[in-house]
Design an enzyme around this catalytic site. Structure first.
Site, PDB file in Angstrom:
ATOM      1  N   ILE A  32       0.655  -1.522   0.324  1.00 54.38           N
ATOM      2  CA  ILE A  32      -0.198   0.477   0.014  1.00 54.38           C
ATOM      3  C   ILE A  32       0.894   0.982   0.210  1.00 54.38           C
ATOM      4  O   ILE A  32       0.454   2.229  -0.937  1.00 54.38           O
ATOM      5  CB  ILE A  32      -1.049  -0.388   1.386  1.00 54.38           C
ATOM      6  CG1 ILE A  32      -2.107  -1.051   1.638  1.00 54.38           C
ATOM      7  CG2 ILE A  32      -2.021   1.030   1.398  1.00 54.38           C
ATOM      8  CD1 ILE A  32      -2.600  -1.479   2.334  1.00 54.38           C
ATOM      9  N   TYR A 181      -0.499  -8.206  16.643  1.00 52.97           N
ATOM     10  CA  TYR A 181      -0.362  -7.305  15.954  1.00 52.97           C
ATOM     11  C   TYR A 181      -1.319  -6.199  15.662  1.00 52.97           C
ATOM     12  O   TYR A 181      -1.296  -5.558  15.426  1.00 52.97           O
ATOM     13  CB  TYR A 181      -0.533  -8.243  13.945  1.00 52.97           C
ATOM     14  CG  TYR A 181      -1.314  -6.975  12.870  1.00 52.97           C
ATOM     15  CD1 TYR A 181      -0.044  -6.467  12.752  1.00 52.97           C
ATOM     16  CD2 TYR A 181      -2.278  -6.827  12.242  1.00 52.97           C
ATOM     17  CE1 TYR A 181       0.075  -5.191  11.272  1.00 52.97           C
ATOM     18  CE2 TYR A 181      -2.681  -6.090  11.214  1.00 52.97           C
ATOM     19  CZ  TYR A 181      -1.484  -5.675  10.780  1.00 52.97           C
ATOM     20  OH  TYR A 181      -1.829  -4.589  10.103  1.00 52.97           O
ATOM     21  N   LYS A 185      -1.665  -2.772  15.842  1.00 52.77           N
ATOM     22  CA  LYS A 185      -2.465  -1.060  15.371  1.00 52.77           C
ATOM     23  C   LYS A 185      -3.179  -0.316  16.015  1.00 52.77           C
ATOM     24  O   LYS A 185      -3.538   1.188  15.297  1.00 52.77           O
ATOM     25  CB  LYS A 185      -3.023  -1.645  13.742  1.00 52.77           C
ATOM     26  CG  LYS A 185      -1.880  -3.033  13.293  1.00 52.77           C
ATOM     27  CD  LYS A 185      -1.311  -1.524  12.383  1.00 52.77           C
ATOM     28  CE  LYS A 185      -1.330  -0.907  10.946  1.00 52.77           C
ATOM     29  NZ  LYS A 185      -0.650  -0.548  10.643  1.00 52.77           N
TER      30      LYS A 185
END
Length: 315
Positions: A32, A181, A185
């Protein structure tokens, strides 16, 4: 937060000119982040790709230049997992203005065993959150000196159902890769919201804006050989999933809008329009774990202790 401000019409295919401005995209060499960099380069801005791998950065820059005539793209060696290296990276930018930093780089591990950085931190938490926290601390003077600069943090929709364990931020006792994870975030996004509250308290013109890319698949992502090669078979197999998710070029749209749109305000959250998974970027409500002001302040204090730095825009 300023999420009640009504956004202006936005065309992801006709971006406004940003000539004369400079943007840093962490992890801009792949995924991305690459498409964020490619789209921003198309506006006439100078785009700096933060990457620890010079060869991959060179490949990404060549790809951008092949698609964007006269693109001004550069590489900054940046290793977010190595906290002690970030001061030198910030100095190596050698800029007199920095209009936006897109905190995009990230690590996703889906299997044990737990991995640590050289500083002794769990790798995902260190790279995704602590590295960006320390980087923004190093870049704070430059951002503060640039009128209307922006810190754009790319989180994830998985953070919306996560909870931080302040007794075990580094997952030393109970390591579960997917949960770790999601927590990393969430930490990124909480930091970004807390940063905006502190910037507003200072009366700073710098904005801190949060985005998430929704769902993104390689099979739906346009080819950028040799950076990303997609076969016809992969494309066809991925088509059914396109009802629900998208390619990485579209997943870049929320971050790009957060950088460029003059109607964007600090403390906002931008994500894909369709169920938060695909489509053009829209403003989303900030709620649940993301709206926990107490947790965000507590995380800031813990992050400053773990990194040895504290983002200070008042200096």
């Amino acid at each position: 937060m300023s999420s009640a401000v009504r956004p202006q019409p936005w065309d992801v295919h006709r971006l406004p000119s940003a000539e004369g401005r400079t943007f840093l995209v962490t992890g801009g060499n792949a995924g991305i982040g690459y498409f964020v960099a490619e789209q921003l380069a198309g506006t006439g801005a100078t785009v700096v790709l933060g990457s620890r791998d010079a060869a991959k950065a060179d490949t990404a820059m060549a790809s951008i230049r092949s698609r964007v005539p006269r693109a001004d793209v550069r590489h900054l060696r940046l290793d977010l997992s190595n906290l002690s290296s970030l001061e030198a990276s910030a100095r190596a930018l050698d800029l007199d203005r920095l209009d936006a930093v897109v905190c995009n780089a990230g690590v996703l591990l889906d299997q044990s065993p737990r991995r640590e950085t050289g500083d002794g931190h769990e790798l995902m938490f260190a790279t995704n959150h602590l590295g960006h926290f320390a980087l923004i601390a190093r870049l704070a003077p430059l951002l503060a000196a640039t009128p209307a600069s922006r810190v754009v943090t790319t989180g994830s929709f998985v953070a919306k159902s996560a909870r931080l364990d302040f007794a075990d931020l580094r997952s030393t006792r109970d390591y579960r890769p997917k949960r770790t994870y999601a927590r990393s975030k969430l930490a990124q996004m909480l930091f970004a919201f807390e940063l905006d509250r502190r910037l507003r308290a200072l009366g700073s013109t710098t904005l801190s804006v949060v985005n998430h890319p929704g769902g993104a698949l390689d099979s739906l992502t346009p080819a950028r050989p040799p950076l990303h090669v997609r076969t016809t078979g992969q494309r066809l197999r991925g088509l059914p999933a396109g009802v629900f998710v998208q390619g990485k070029q579209a997943a870049a749209w929320p971050a790009v809008r957060a950088v460029l749109d003059p109607s964007v305000r600090g403390g906002q959250l931008w994500g894909p329009r369709v169920l938060g998974l695909r489509g053009e970027p829209r403003l989303e409500p900030v709620r649940g774990p993301l709206a926990d002001i107490e947790a965000a302040a507590r995380l800031w204090t813990a992050s400053a202790e773990l990194t040895g730095v504290d983002p200070d825009f008042a200096a």
